[in-house]
Structures are given as structure tokens and as C-alpha cells.
Design a protein around this motif. Structure first.
Motif, short mmCIF file in Angstrom:
data_model
loop_
_atom_site.label_atom_id
_atom_site.label_comp_id
_atom_site.label_asym_id
_atom_site.label_seq_id
_atom_site.Cartn_x
_atom_site.Cartn_y
_atom_site.Cartn_z
N MET A 1 0.62 -1.57 0.01
CA MET A 1 -0.10 -0.12 -0.05
C MET A 1 0.82 1.22 -0.02
N ARG A 2 1.87 1.02 1.00
CA ARG A 2 2.82 2.30 0.74
C ARG A 2 3.84 2.87 -0.79
N ASP A 3 3.81 1.63 -1.60
CA ASP A 3 4.60 1.77 -2.78
C ASP A 3 2.68 2.90 -3.73
N ALA A 4 1.53 2.27 -3.79
CA ALA A 4 0.89 3.26 -4.26
C ALA A 4 0.84 4.27 -4.08
N HIS A 5 0.57 4.54 -2.25
CA HIS A 5 0.20 6.43 -2.44
C HIS A 5 1.54 7.07 -2.70
N ALA A 6 2.59 6.03 -2.68
CA ALA A 6 4.51 7.25 -3.15
C ALA A 6 4.34 7.16 -4.51
N VAL A 7 3.68 6.18 -5.50
CA VAL A 7 3.27 6.59 -6.61
C VAL A 7 2.06 7.71 -7.32
N LEU A 8 1.31 8.00 -6.07
CA LEU A 8 0.29 8.79 -6.62
C LEU A 8 0.69 9.96 -6.08
N LEU A 9 1.56 10.55 -4.99
CA LEU A 9 1.91 11.48 -4.21
C LEU A 9 3.13 12.24 -5.38
N GLY A 10 3.61 11.27 -5.94
CA GLY A 10 4.65 11.45 -6.74
C GLY A 10 6.03 10.86 -6.38
N PRO A 37 19.17 22.39 -3.88
CA PRO A 37 17.75 22.53 -2.63
C PRO A 37 17.50 20.45 -2.59
N ARG A 38 17.02 19.82 -1.05
CA ARG A 38 16.55 18.84 -1.63
C ARG A 38 15.95 18.82 -0.64
N LEU A 39 14.94 17.68 -1.27
CA LEU A 39 13.58 17.32 -0.42
C LEU A 39 13.26 16.04 0.18
N VAL A 40 13.01 16.00 1.28
CA VAL A 40 13.39 14.41 2.01
C VAL A 40 11.48 14.46 2.60
N THR A 41 11.59 13.28 2.05
CA THR A 41 9.68 13.45 2.92
C THR A 41 9.69 11.22 3.10
N ARG A 42 8.97 11.77 4.72
CA ARG A 42 8.68 10.29 5.15
C ARG A 42 7.14 9.98 4.38
N LEU A 43 7.05 8.95 3.96
CA LEU A 43 5.63 8.05 4.46
C LEU A 43 4.93 7.42 5.04
N GLU A 44 4.52 7.66 5.97
CA GLU A 44 3.68 6.49 6.80
C GLU A 44 2.29 5.97 6.48
N VAL A 45 1.93 5.11 6.36
CA VAL A 45 0.27 4.81 6.03
C VAL A 45 0.36 4.47 7.23
N SER A 46 -0.81 4.76 7.48
CA SER A 46 -1.70 4.27 9.00
C SER A 46 -2.58 2.97 9.24
N GLY A 47 -3.52 2.97 10.10
CA GLY A 47 -4.37 1.69 9.95
C GLY A 47 -5.35 1.09 9.44
N ALA A 48 -5.45 2.55 8.53
CA ALA A 48 -6.71 2.42 7.56
C ALA A 48 -5.55 2.94 5.84
N PRO A 49 -5.92 1.75 5.39
CA PRO A 49 -4.88 1.33 4.35
C PRO A 49 -5.16 2.61 3.25
N CYS A 50 -5.70 3.33 3.10
CA CYS A 50 -6.20 4.63 2.47
C CYS A 50 -5.87 5.36 2.92
N ARG A 51 -4.93 5.84 3.85
CA ARG A 51 -5.17 6.96 4.18
C ARG A 51 -3.16 6.50 4.76
N ALA A 152 -1.00 1.02 -9.35
CA ALA A 152 -1.11 2.10 -7.98
C ALA A 152 -2.62 2.38 -8.25
N LEU A 153 -3.18 2.67 -9.41
CA LEU A 153 -4.34 2.90 -9.38
C LEU A 153 -5.08 1.40 -9.11
N ALA A 154 -5.20 0.54 -9.72
CA ALA A 154 -6.09 -0.90 -9.38
C ALA A 154 -6.03 -1.66 -7.55
N ILE A 155 -4.42 -1.17 -6.89
CA ILE A 155 -5.24 -1.12 -5.28
C ILE A 155 -6.32 -0.06 -4.79
N VAL A 156 -5.79 1.45 -5.14
CA VAL A 156 -6.97 2.01 -5.24
C VAL A 156 -8.36 1.86 -5.24
#
Length: 168
Positions: A1-10, A37-51, A152-156
């Protein structure tokens, strides 16, 4: 699920792999110039996998300039529109089915799809900028991006049961 979020968030550009741990993935922008400049992003998927929560820091060499905290809820996707080109997407003309092989731009929309709060860490301002966006754009210009995007779209569609994917 993290991979789907990562793709959709760019976050997953050019198939870049994040640093992974049990609770989150960390993505780093790819910068050839050490003074850029460098951008560092931390992605966390909550207990609700779509969030998912994101915490992003924009770093200028030698200092942190801005911190952005965001929340995306993919179960809020109410429409999916695809276009064969960026020009069509910008003009919002000639939509095509999102699963079409010609689709190069996908637009996901829904109320409050992505909300964020940004604050400066430079000490210049103590105010934060809050915003909610009803749109996520997904570029699928090459074969790799199309594969990741369709997955990612199939997972959503399957996991999130987003209204845009519910058959009527």
C-alpha cells in the motif's frame, strides 16, 4: 500500500527506492548539484490503508527551510480522468478512459483528497500555511511509470473502494 501512495503522491520518481523501515518509507530527491535544495519525505500508511501521512522537509544546503505535513485519503477519490497529453490535461479537453494505453496523465479528484500544513523553519515566520487539495495528478509518460501507475490505481480501486472505481 505504501508503494501505491508513493506513486500517487509523486514520491517514486524514476522507480527510485526509498529507505524502508517497519513504520515508514523515506524518499530523497535526486540532486546532481550538492548546492541545490533537497527534498526529504517520510511516508507513513496508517491503520486505515487508504490514508497516509507525509512529512516533508525542504533542505537548502546547511539549513532546513520548510516543513510540510500532509494527509491523503484515497477513499475520497470520486473521479478519475485520463488524458493523452499534458496539453489536453491543462485544457481539460479530450478525456480518455484511464485504463487506455494512450493515457499519459491521470487526474484523481475528490473533496479534501490531500490536506497539508506548511511552516517555515527559518525563523522568519511563525505562521503556517494550511491547504486542502481536491486533486492529485499522476504522470504516466513511459512504460515504467505506466506500470507503476496502473498498479497503484488497481490498489486504490480494490482496497480503498473509492467512489470513482465503483461500478454502477
Amino acid at each position: 500500500m505504501r508503494d501505491a501512495h508513493a506513486v500517487l503522491l509523486g514520491l517514486s520518481q524514476d522507480g527510485a527506492e526509498p529507505e524502508r523501515n517497519e513504520s515508514a518509507d523515506t524518499y530523497y530527491s535526486i540532486v546532481d548539484n550538492p548546492n541545490a535544495p533537497r527534498l526529504v519525505t517520510r511516508l507513513e500508511v496508517s491503520g486505515a490503508p487508504c490514508r497516509a501521512r507525509t512529512t516533508s522537509a525542504l533542505q537548502f544546503p546547511g539549513q532546513w527551510a520548510a516543513l510540510t505535513m500532509g494527509l491523503v485519503d484515497l477513499s475520497r477519490v470520486t473521479a478519475v480522468t485520463a488524458y493523452a497529453s499534458v496539453d489536453d490535461m491543462i485544457a481539460e479537453v479530450n478525456p480518455i478512459p484511464f485504463d487506455s494505453p494512450a493515457a499519459e496523465q491521470i487526474v484523481l479528484t475528490g473533496p479534501g483528497l490531500y490536506c497539508s500544513s506548511r511552516m517555515s523553519l527559518s525563523g522568519q515566520s511563525s505562521a503556517s500555511d494550511d491547504m486542502c487539495s481536491d486533486r492529485l495528478d499522476l504522470t504516466m509518460a513511459d512504460k515504467g511509470e505506466k506500470e507503476r501507475g496502473h498498479k497503484a490505481l488497481a490498489i486504490v480501486a480494490d482496497v480503498c473502494k473509492a467512489p470513482a472505481f465503483v461500478k454502477k
